[in-house]
Each structure stands twice: as C-alpha cells, then as structure tokens.
Design a protein around this motif. Structure first.
Motif, PDB file in Angstrom:
ATOM      1  N   PRO A 302      48.905  14.723 -49.907  1.00  0.00           N
ATOM      2  CA  PRO A 302      49.330  14.254 -51.230  1.00  0.00           C
ATOM      3  C   PRO A 302      50.881  14.261 -51.328  1.00  0.00           C
ATOM      4  O   PRO A 302      51.412  13.468 -52.385  1.00  0.00           O
ATOM      5  CB  PRO A 302      48.796  15.363 -51.860  1.00  0.00           C
ATOM      6  CG  PRO A 302      47.786  15.980 -51.032  1.00  0.00           C
ATOM      7  CD  PRO A 302      47.848  15.983 -49.656  1.00  0.00           C
ATOM      8  N   LEU A 303      51.605  14.773 -50.612  1.00  0.00           N
ATOM      9  CA  LEU A 303      53.107  14.820 -50.652  1.00  0.00           C
ATOM     10  C   LEU A 303      53.619  13.945 -49.891  1.00  0.00           C
ATOM     11  O   LEU A 303      55.031  13.800 -49.969  1.00  0.00           O
ATOM     12  CB  LEU A 303      53.774  16.319 -50.363  1.00  0.00           C
ATOM     13  CG  LEU A 303      52.950  17.492 -51.229  1.00  0.00           C
ATOM     14  CD1 LEU A 303      53.588  18.781 -50.418  1.00  0.00           C
ATOM     15  CD2 LEU A 303      53.232  17.263 -52.517  1.00  0.00           C
ATOM     16  N   LEU A 304      53.055  12.995 -49.190  1.00  0.00           N
ATOM     17  CA  LEU A 304      53.384  11.867 -48.168  1.00  0.00           C
ATOM     18  C   LEU A 304      53.538  10.423 -48.995  1.00  0.00           C
ATOM     19  O   LEU A 304      54.152   9.561 -48.435  1.00  0.00           O
ATOM     20  CB  LEU A 304      53.247  11.868 -47.042  1.00  0.00           C
ATOM     21  CG  LEU A 304      53.322  13.220 -46.057  1.00  0.00           C
ATOM     22  CD1 LEU A 304      52.752  12.931 -44.649  1.00  0.00           C
ATOM     23  CD2 LEU A 304      54.756  13.543 -45.989  1.00  0.00           C
ATOM     24  N   GLY A 305      52.498  10.386 -49.976  1.00  0.00           N
ATOM     25  CA  GLY A 305      52.221   9.284 -50.484  1.00  0.00           C
ATOM     26  C   GLY A 305      51.785   7.904 -49.721  1.00  0.00           C
ATOM     27  O   GLY A 305      51.088   8.165 -49.047  1.00  0.00           O
ATOM     28  N   GLU A 306      52.425   6.945 -49.965  1.00  0.00           N
ATOM     29  CA  GLU A 306      51.999   5.703 -49.235  1.00  0.00           C
ATOM     30  C   GLU A 306      52.563   5.799 -47.816  1.00  0.00           C
ATOM     31  O   GLU A 306      51.996   5.027 -46.903  1.00  0.00           O
ATOM     32  CB  GLU A 306      52.814   4.483 -49.971  1.00  0.00           C
ATOM     33  CG  GLU A 306      52.263   4.162 -51.246  1.00  0.00           C
ATOM     34  CD  GLU A 306      50.654   3.841 -51.447  1.00  0.00           C
ATOM     35  OE1 GLU A 306      50.309   3.205 -50.449  1.00  0.00           O
ATOM     36  OE2 GLU A 306      50.154   4.173 -52.299  1.00  0.00           O
ATOM     37  N   ASN A 307      53.418   6.461 -47.627  1.00  0.00           N
ATOM     38  CA  ASN A 307      53.947   6.823 -46.178  1.00  0.00           C
ATOM     39  C   ASN A 307      52.676   7.638 -45.034  1.00  0.00           C
ATOM     40  O   ASN A 307      53.233   7.656 -44.011  1.00  0.00           O
ATOM     41  CB  ASN A 307      55.136   7.635 -46.014  1.00  0.00           C
ATOM     42  CG  ASN A 307      56.268   6.761 -46.628  1.00  0.00           C
ATOM     43  OD1 ASN A 307      56.398   5.598 -46.723  1.00  0.00           O
ATOM     44  ND2 ASN A 307      57.244   7.650 -47.355  1.00  0.00           N
ATOM     45  N   ALA A 308      51.844   8.036 -45.939  1.00  0.00           N
ATOM     46  CA  ALA A 308      50.898   8.921 -45.031  1.00  0.00           C
ATOM     47  C   ALA A 308      49.871   8.046 -44.280  1.00  0.00           C
ATOM     48  O   ALA A 308      49.501   7.144 -44.863  1.00  0.00           O
ATOM     49  CB  ALA A 308      50.034   9.745 -45.698  1.00  0.00           C
TER      50      ALA A 308
END
Length: 656
Positions: A302-308
């Motif tokens: 949830p804290l990495l957003g689209e980079n996950a």
C-alpha cells in the motif's frame, strides 16, 4: 508490530481523510479484530463507502467541525455564542443533507444506508438558528424588538454625525480643529481640537494625543444623544442575550437527538475515510477463510503505490510455513511485510490493493522480528535484540498466529546462526503457527526443502542486469548469485571458482579437464550468454562503406562525426549524479549513449545524460601516459604483454 509492518503509517493516512476529531480517535484505536462476523461487517462498510464515492465524492460531513466543542459547552450549561450556534446550525443542515444523500444509495450500499434512519432532522431548530444567526452574528431581524432597538440606534447615530459635521464645516470652529474628522472613544463620538483651544470649545475631554497637542472632545450639543445611545446599547445587549439563551435552551432540549446524530455522522465520517483510502489504493475486500489458506493475487504494497511489483502467493495446509531466499534488496522483506500488512488491514476492516480472489485467514496476532531492532537504551547488540524478540515470539505464538522473521539467525557466527534459525523454525512449527521467514543460509533452505510442512520460495534476480525483479517464486530456493555477480563485475574466473570451492567444499578439477561441477557448467553458460549479448550488439551495428565515409555532407557522415566526437574521453573524471560520486571514463559512449565508468575498482555502464565533466583527462594524466593502467586490470595487462613477447600461444580477451 504496527511500526514493524508500517500499519501506523496506514493509520496516519486514514486520519488525514477524516474530518472530525471523534472519527480520528476512532481510527487511532483501530486494532486487530478476530470475530469473522465483525470483520466482515466492517469490510462491507468500507466496500459500500467505496461504491458510494464512485457515484458522488461530496459527502456532507464537513459540519462536524466545531460541533463537539459546542455540545460540551451546553453540557456545562453555558450560553452559546453566535459562532458556536452557527456551528450547530451547519451540523443540523448536514444531517438533513446526509439523509437526502443516502436516500438513493440503497442498491450499492444497503448496509450503511440504514444508518441514516437514526438521524433526526430537527428542521425547526435548524431554521430558528439560521433565522437568528447570520455570518456569525445575531441578525437584526432575529426578533422584532431587536430590530426596533438597532433601528433607533442607527437613527440617533445619524443625528450625532450630522451635528458633528456642522461643527467641522462651520467657519467659526475650523481654526480649532487639528483634523476635520469624526472618531470614537469608548463608543462615544468626538472631534479633534487643538490643545490651545480646548477651553474655547464646549464639551468634555475624553482623550488626548500622545504628543499632547490634540485633545478629543465630545461636544456638549451631542451629549444628550450619546446618553440615549448608551441606554439603547444596554437594551440591545439584553435582547441579544435573551436570543442566545433561548436558542441554547432549544438545542439543550434536543441534546439526546443531537448526540445520536453526532454519533451517526461521526461513524459516516469514519466509514467514508476508509472508502477514500480504498479508492486511492484501488483496494478490494479480501475473502475471509478459517482454513489457514493465504492466497494473494497481484497484491501491491500500500505504501509503494504504482512502483510496487505485484505479489502472487499461495500458502495452504499442510505447508503453512514459507522460507524465502534471494539477494539483498531483492524484495524478501517487502514481500513478508506486504502479507503482514494485508492481514492487519483486513482484520481492521480496511480494503487492500490486490485483485479479486485474494484470500486471507483470521489470526489472533501478528508477531514480527523485522529490521535492525538494536536497543541502545538497553545496551543490547543487534543479535541480542533479535534473540530477545524471538524468545517472546516463541512464547506468545499459537496455532492462530502469523509469525514473520526477517533474516533469521543472522548477526552471529554463521554455523551457530544457522542452527538457531532451524531450531526456532522447528519450535514455531510445533506450535502450528503460520511462518514467513527469510534467510541466506543454505542449510535452512535444505531444511525447508526436506520438511513436510515447509515451502521454499525465492526472489527472482536478473543476472545480466544485476537487478532484482522483486517477484516471488514459490517452490524454489534462491541460488548462489553472489559469485556470478562478482564475475559480472570483473572478478577473475579462477578467483570465482576458488570461492565456490571454499564456500561449498567442492573439489577443484584440472584447468585442462572438462568442467564437471554444476557451478562450472553454470559459469560457462553464463559467460556464453554474456559473450553472445556483446557479439549481438556488434553485429546489429550498421555497416558503412568507404564511399559513404568520404561524403562529408551526407546524413551518415553527420552520424559518424558525432560518434568520433564523444562527450567524454577515456581518462576523464566525471561526476555520476545517480551515485553522487566521481568516477573515471574507461570506455567511450556506445550506440545507446551509455559510457563505461570505473568507480572504486568496479565498472558501470551509465547513460551520458547522468554524467557531467569533473576534470579532463589532459589535466589528470601526462601526455604519453598509458591509459591501460587505468582501464585494464593488472592480470589482463600482464597476459597481453606475454602474448606480444610470444610467450603465450592464445589470447582470450574478455570484456572487463
């Protein structure tokens, strides 16, 4: 546990989306629920709020601001001031808007729509407040008596101003005035008179200037009118107090209904904050199971957003324990944190960013040993802190616990650390807890591979690019990539093979014999792939004949000129913006715009756009300096020299 998995960060983000302090407090108190019925109810609320927000994002909960303070004053039997009354009025209007807002949402939000049934509209009370209080003030028309009083005050003030203006425009008084203006002192009208004329002007001195050159006099001609205004001001104050008191009593008489409204509206604030967070994360509700199965489909931290990088993971009975291996920074910790955070969020009634079909069990607790954990206050080393934490975890763990152990057994002698790691995993397995653990120890990988209740998993790593792919592969343990990474960075083959012998206690084969070990086969295959990539790049470069090279004005000639005049020369000292350090150019720009730069004995290909000139090679080295000393290894230069002298029959040149 909350901080280790960063659930506290999720809570802070959720609080930012709430309006009222009561909802923020409710969010602050979020905890792990273990009742499946209660969890499902909260998940349904979040899901329905998400669906409602897709239809309309303007949820009428702004009126919650300031209402709590007003209600507390009423409980202390205080008379509310106009601003507080206005807050209550706004709140009651929002309550009425909420009932209208939810009236057509029954199809998408059947559960939370019913909460609006408990809201009392209190229309007559809200209209009374709106009639009496306008822009934070008691309105002139709040009562007929107040209107008459204020109208009379205005009339008398106009008469006073008219008389004073007569003084200001009179030729007989103009020489006495310090300035031709009318002002007020303590609510009474005065004119500025020069000090030398104060005895000649009939009236009372109410103030004087700082210099003493001007006195402010209330003319005797308006003193009677001023007295009337003073009396009217007293009547106005009494009438205003009566209005405020009446409204406060009316609100107090409906206190129970207002408190229920406040509870419902606060809960809506809490629910829609969860819905807003879900929309930001593109979240869905996980399916709840009680058979211990974990199935995550395209889960994103949830804290990495689209980079996950999406996580796909399935764990089920009997193999409920997963040991993850892979290189450092390869994503092992993030993978385990994602699973743990998904569990916490789901059991707190929050949706998670994943695809439909994701299934999570219900745990009574999530126990973690992640990160450094060093305690300076208690004078504990990193290893001691880990062991202290693990002892607590073993004591607390139950068959319904999720245990997350990062780099188990690390921080001490490898042999003893490996033994501790296996012993801890066995102890937790006997308690039937679900285990997620990461390690670099081969013995722990073998233990997991041979144990009927354990699964191995590894993080994918691209050996050619030397970059992790952050993808979890279930059923495979991580390979020894450190040696191949060292080869990629330029370490000699013999050193690599010797390192493999020492690490894995394998017997070295003859240099002239055919390699028989798995590692030598892997090394050969890797070098072949690397050479193939280099040769493919050369083959794909466009050929230009001599005739074309002789045409200075053609487009091809222009390209050749650009290639012959690179941005940097071999030997230039350059600053690498991405690394924030200097390096030496050892190979000029290739067709992709990449330049090979040597940094602290290692070579990296870096795009020219990420480099800037630090010191030119001409300033660093003498004119006849042998740049091979900088760009080539000592072993390479030694072998090359022997070939030139005829002491070597074959020269194998490998890209360094």
């Amino acid at each position: 546990m909350n901080k280790a998995l960063e659930f506290n960060v999720i809570v802070e983000k959720l609080k930012e989306l709430a309006i009222s302090e009561a909802a923020k407090s409710q969010i602050e108190a979020l905890k792990l629920m273990t009742d499946p019925v209660l969890i499902q109810r909260h998940l349904n609320e979040t899901s329905e709020a998400n669906e409602v927000l897709k239809m309309n994002t303007s949820v009428p909960v702004n009126g919650l601001e300031g209402i709590q303070q007003a209600l507390e004053k009423l409980k202390r039997q205080e008379i509310l001031r106009p601003k507080a009354l206005e807050s209550v009025g706004y709140f009651l209007k929002d309550c009425q808007r909420m009932t209208r807002f939810m009236s057509d949402k029954a199809l998408v939000a059947p559960q939370i729509v019913t909460y609006a049934d408990d809201i009392s509209k209190l229309e007559s009370l809200s209209e009374a407040i709106a009639h009496a209080i306008v822009h934070g003030q008691v309105d002139d028309r709040a009562t007929q008596n107040l209107y008459k009083i204020r109208k009379k005050i205005t009339e008398i003030e106009d008469r006073i101003k008219q008389k004073l203006n007569q003084f200001l425009t009179s030729s007989g008084y103009q020489h006495m005035f310090a300035d031709a203006i009318v002002s007020q002192r303590d609510g009474r009208y005065v004119v500025p008179i020069k000090s030398e004329h104060k005895k000649s002007f009939d009236g009372n001195v109410l103030d004087r200037s700082r210099s003493g050159g001007t006195v402010f006099i209330e003319p005797a001609a308006v003193q009677k009118l001023q007295a009337e205004i003073t009396a009217l001001r007293g009547d106005e104050e009494q009438e205003v107090y009566k209005i405020l008191s009446t409204l406060s009593n009316q609100i107090a008489s409906e206190m129970r209904a207002i408190e229920i409204n406040y509870e419902v509206m606060t809960h809506y604030d809490f629910i829609f904050a969860k819905g807003k967070l879900s929309r930001r994360m593109n979240g869905i509700s996980a399916l709840i199971t009680q058979d211990g199965t974990i199935q995550i489909i395209n889960g994103r931290h949830p804290l990495l957003g689209e980079n996950a990088v999406p996580l796909n993971l399935t764990i089920s009975v009997p193999k409920r324990h997963l040991v993850i291996t892979g290189p450092n920074t390869g994503g092992k910790t993030v993978t385990m944190k994602t699973v743990g955070l998904f569990v916490l969020m789901t059991q707190a009634g929050l949706q998670i960013p994943c695809d439909a079909g994701t299934v999570l069990p219900i745990y009574d607790q999530v126990l973690c040993d992640i990160g450094d954990g060093q305690s300076i206050a208690q004078n504990l080393s990193t290893f001691s802190a880990h062991i202290t934490n693990i002892i607590k975890i073993i004591h607390q763990a139950t068959r319904n616990s999720l245990v997350i152990l990062d780099e188990i057994g690390a921080g001490t002698d490898p042999t003893e650390g490996m033994g501790i790691g296996i012993a801890v995993l066995e102890a937790l397995s006997k308690k039937a807890a679900t285990i997620l653990a990461s390690t670099h120890y081969n013995e722990i990988k073998d233990f997991a591979n041979n144990h009927p209740l354990f699964l191995n998993g590894s993080m994918a790593f691209n050996l050619m690019s030397l970059k992790p792919e952050y993808k979890l592969i279930i059923g495979e343990s991580g390979e020894s990539n450190a040696l191949l990474i060292a080869l990629r960075l330029g370490m000699d083959d013999e050193l690599i093979e010797r390192a493999h012998e020492v690490a894995y206690k394998t017997q070295k084969t003859s240099v002239h014999s055919k390699p028989t070990s798995d590692f030598r086969d892997k090394l050969k295959e890797y070098k072949h792939r690397q050479t193939h990539e280099v040769s493919s790049t050369v083959k794909n470069e466009p050929e230009v004949d001599q005739h074309e090279r002789a045409k200075p004005n053609t487009q091809m000639a222009t390209k050749l000129v650009k290639r012959r005049t690179p941005k940097f020369k071999i030997g230039d000292s350059v600053y690498i913006h991405t690394m924030k350090r200097n390096g030496i150019v050892v190979a000029t720009e290739d067709q992709r715009g990449d330049i090979t730069v040597q940094v602290m004995g290692k070579k990296f290909k870096i795009n020219h756009k990420r480099l800037s000139l630090h010191i030119k090679s001409d300033e660093l080295y003498p004119e006849d300096y042998d740049m091979d000393i900088v760009t080539k290894t000592k072993a390479f230069r030694k072998t090359e020299k022997r070939v030139r002298k005829g002491k070597e029959d074959v020269l194998i040149i490998r890209e360094e």
